[in-house]
Design a protein around this motif. Structure first.
Motif, PDB file in Angstrom:
ATOM      1  N   PHE A 152      52.011  42.649  39.491  1.00 51.02           N
ATOM      2  CA  PHE A 152      51.888  43.864  40.283  1.00 51.02           C
ATOM      3  C   PHE A 152      51.401  43.487  41.686  1.00 51.02           C
ATOM      4  O   PHE A 152      50.433  42.743  41.831  1.00 51.02           O
ATOM      5  CB  PHE A 152      50.866  44.830  39.661  1.00 51.02           C
ATOM      6  CG  PHE A 152      51.365  45.578  38.452  1.00 51.02           C
ATOM      7  CD1 PHE A 152      52.578  45.286  37.854  1.00 51.02           C
ATOM      8  CD2 PHE A 152      50.590  46.591  37.904  1.00 51.02           C
ATOM      9  CE1 PHE A 152      53.017  45.981  36.734  1.00 51.02           C
ATOM     10  CE2 PHE A 152      51.015  47.302  36.789  1.00 51.02           C
ATOM     11  CZ  PHE A 152      52.235  46.993  36.199  1.00 51.02           C
ATOM     12  N   GLU A 153      52.064  44.015  42.700  1.00 48.98           N
ATOM     13  CA  GLU A 153      51.641  43.723  44.074  1.00 48.98           C
ATOM     14  C   GLU A 153      50.257  44.306  44.326  1.00 48.98           C
ATOM     15  O   GLU A 153      49.399  43.684  44.948  1.00 48.98           O
ATOM     16  CB  GLU A 153      52.659  44.298  45.060  1.00 48.98           C
ATOM     17  CG  GLU A 153      52.417  43.867  46.489  1.00 48.98           C
ATOM     18  CD  GLU A 153      53.532  44.293  47.429  1.00 48.98           C
ATOM     19  OE1 GLU A 153      53.298  44.253  48.647  1.00 48.98           O
ATOM     20  OE2 GLU A 153      54.623  44.666  46.952  1.00 48.98           O
ATOM     21  N   ASN A 154      50.036  45.527  43.827  1.00 46.81           N
ATOM     22  CA  ASN A 154      48.728  46.171  43.923  1.00 46.81           C
ATOM     23  C   ASN A 154      48.328  46.582  42.509  1.00 46.81           C
ATOM     24  O   ASN A 154      48.833  47.566  41.978  1.00 46.81           O
ATOM     25  CB  ASN A 154      48.807  47.395  44.850  1.00 46.81           C
ATOM     26  CG  ASN A 154      47.449  48.050  45.055  1.00 46.81           C
ATOM     27  OD1 ASN A 154      46.659  48.189  44.120  1.00 46.81           O
ATOM     28  ND2 ASN A 154      47.173  48.468  46.274  1.00 46.81           N
ATOM     29  N   LEU A 155      47.466  45.787  41.889  1.00 44.44           N
ATOM     30  CA  LEU A 155      47.115  45.975  40.484  1.00 44.44           C
ATOM     31  C   LEU A 155      46.561  47.364  40.212  1.00 44.44           C
ATOM     32  O   LEU A 155      47.004  48.056  39.287  1.00 44.44           O
ATOM     33  CB  LEU A 155      46.101  44.916  40.053  1.00 44.44           C
ATOM     34  CG  LEU A 155      45.565  45.035  38.617  1.00 44.44           C
ATOM     35  CD1 LEU A 155      46.689  44.936  37.599  1.00 44.44           C
ATOM     36  CD2 LEU A 155      44.490  43.971  38.363  1.00 44.44           C
ATOM     37  N   LEU A 204      39.077  42.395  33.662  1.00 50.59           N
ATOM     38  CA  LEU A 204      40.196  43.342  33.630  1.00 50.59           C
ATOM     39  C   LEU A 204      39.786  44.631  32.914  1.00 50.59           C
ATOM     40  O   LEU A 204      40.189  45.727  33.310  1.00 50.59           O
ATOM     41  CB  LEU A 204      41.414  42.716  32.953  1.00 50.59           C
ATOM     42  CG  LEU A 204      42.694  43.571  32.954  1.00 50.59           C
ATOM     43  CD1 LEU A 204      43.059  44.043  34.353  1.00 50.59           C
ATOM     44  CD2 LEU A 204      43.857  42.806  32.333  1.00 50.59           C
ATOM     45  N   ASN A 205      38.959  44.502  31.872  1.00 51.73           N
ATOM     46  CA  ASN A 205      38.438  45.700  31.200  1.00 51.73           C
ATOM     47  C   ASN A 205      37.767  46.641  32.199  1.00 51.73           C
ATOM     48  O   ASN A 205      37.973  47.858  32.176  1.00 51.73           O
ATOM     49  CB  ASN A 205      37.400  45.318  30.131  1.00 51.73           C
ATOM     50  CG  ASN A 205      37.997  44.609  28.933  1.00 51.73           C
ATOM     51  OD1 ASN A 205      39.214  44.615  28.749  1.00 51.73           O
ATOM     52  ND2 ASN A 205      37.152  43.994  28.125  1.00 51.73           N
ATOM     53  N   ASN A 206      36.955  46.063  33.069  1.00 47.54           N
ATOM     54  CA  ASN A 206      36.214  46.878  34.044  1.00 47.54           C
ATOM     55  C   ASN A 206      37.145  47.541  35.054  1.00 47.54           C
ATOM     56  O   ASN A 206      36.893  48.666  35.505  1.00 47.54           O
ATOM     57  CB  ASN A 206      35.174  46.020  34.756  1.00 47.54           C
ATOM     58  CG  ASN A 206      33.992  45.687  33.864  1.00 47.54           C
ATOM     59  OD1 ASN A 206      33.678  46.431  32.930  1.00 47.54           O
ATOM     60  ND2 ASN A 206      33.345  44.562  34.120  1.00 47.54           N
ATOM     61  N   ILE A 207      38.231  46.848  35.427  1.00 45.09           N
ATOM     62  CA  ILE A 207      39.211  47.450  36.336  1.00 45.09           C
ATOM     63  C   ILE A 207      39.887  48.638  35.652  1.00 45.09           C
ATOM     64  O   ILE A 207      40.065  49.697  36.254  1.00 45.09           O
ATOM     65  CB  ILE A 207      40.250  46.401  36.773  1.00 45.09           C
ATOM     66  CG1 ILE A 207      39.580  45.323  37.634  1.00 45.09           C
ATOM     67  CG2 ILE A 207      41.396  47.065  37.552  1.00 45.09           C
ATOM     68  CD1 ILE A 207      40.470  44.129  37.956  1.00 45.09           C
ATOM     69  N   LEU A 208      40.242  48.469  34.379  1.00 42.15           N
ATOM     70  CA  LEU A 208      40.864  49.562  33.622  1.00 42.15           C
ATOM     71  C   LEU A 208      39.931  50.772  33.543  1.00 42.15           C
ATOM     72  O   LEU A 208      40.353  51.911  33.724  1.00 42.15           O
ATOM     73  CB  LEU A 208      41.240  49.082  32.217  1.00 42.15           C
ATOM     74  CG  LEU A 208      42.430  48.118  32.135  1.00 42.15           C
ATOM     75  CD1 LEU A 208      42.450  47.402  30.778  1.00 42.15           C
ATOM     76  CD2 LEU A 208      43.745  48.866  32.343  1.00 42.15           C
TER      77      LEU A 208
END
Length: 203
Positions: free
Chosen positions: A98-101, A173-177
């Motif tokens: 993804f360009e912008n996650l 990644l969990n925290n980003i979600l």
């Protein structure tokens, strides 16, 4: 090993009995085809590459799955669907590109139905120091050579190891979600942590 990981994704999705599924970054449709085992009435495979999708369409036709699976060209960061459209959404080895996650994840949250399941299968790095050393040695020095021998494309395999090493994984990644708004976020490391399956839902 990759097939085993994908089968675990299918099992997790199947347990929710979805009527419709969106597979993002579907490529040539391998996971979308596997997801037909869930008995969903509609599966959409979305990818930005029409060339990949065309290969997928031929695979789908050969398996007589045209009535269930459709392949759609589209951008994961600007999904061509209305809010709350899908019971389940999957991405296998796609969020890393993804360009912008955060924008891509926010789009997924938007089109996921409340209580729907979102499953990511993505590369990660082992946390055990011994496994991590072996993984880094293999991915940096051995994998690109294997890639050059079998596919004549060393650069693509070099990109694979480099992108995997810098992509957020595990709790990061969990925290980003969670930041985006997903709930019930869980990560399940696979094969000593060289890949991880993440599951999340929408309130």
């Amino acid at each position: 090993i990759d097939v085993k990981w994908r089968n675990k994704v299918v099992k997790l999705v199947s347990e929710t009995n979805p009527e419709n599924i969106l597979d993002i970054a579907t490529g040539t449709g391998d996971l979308a085809i596997n997801l037909s085992k869930t008995h969903a009435k509609e599966i959409i495979g979305l990818d930005i590459s029409d060339g990949m999708l065309e290969v997928g369409r031929k695979k789908i036709s050969s398996k007589n799955l045209d009535g269930i699976i459709s392949m759609v060209i589209g951008d994961s960061e600007d999904l061509p669907f209305e809010e709350n459209s899908f019971d389940a959404i999957t991405v296998a080895f796609g969020v890393r590109n993804f360009e912008n996650l955060e924008k891509g994840l926010a789009e997924i949250l938007r089109v996921l139905k409340p209580n729907g399941i979102f499953v990511i299968l993505e590369t990660s790095v082992p946390t055990n120091p011994i496994y991590k050393f072996g993984y880094n040695t293999y991915s940096k020095y051995i994998l690109p050579v294997i890639g050059k021998v079998f596919s004549k494309d060393r650069v693509a395999y070099k990109y694979l190891s480099e992108s995997a090493s810098v992509f957020p994984y595990g709790e990061e990644l969990n925290n980003i979600l969670r930041k985006i708004g997903f709930i019930n976020v869980v990560d399940k490391p696979q094969t000593m942590g060289v890949a991880t399956i993440y599951t999340a839902s929408k309130a």
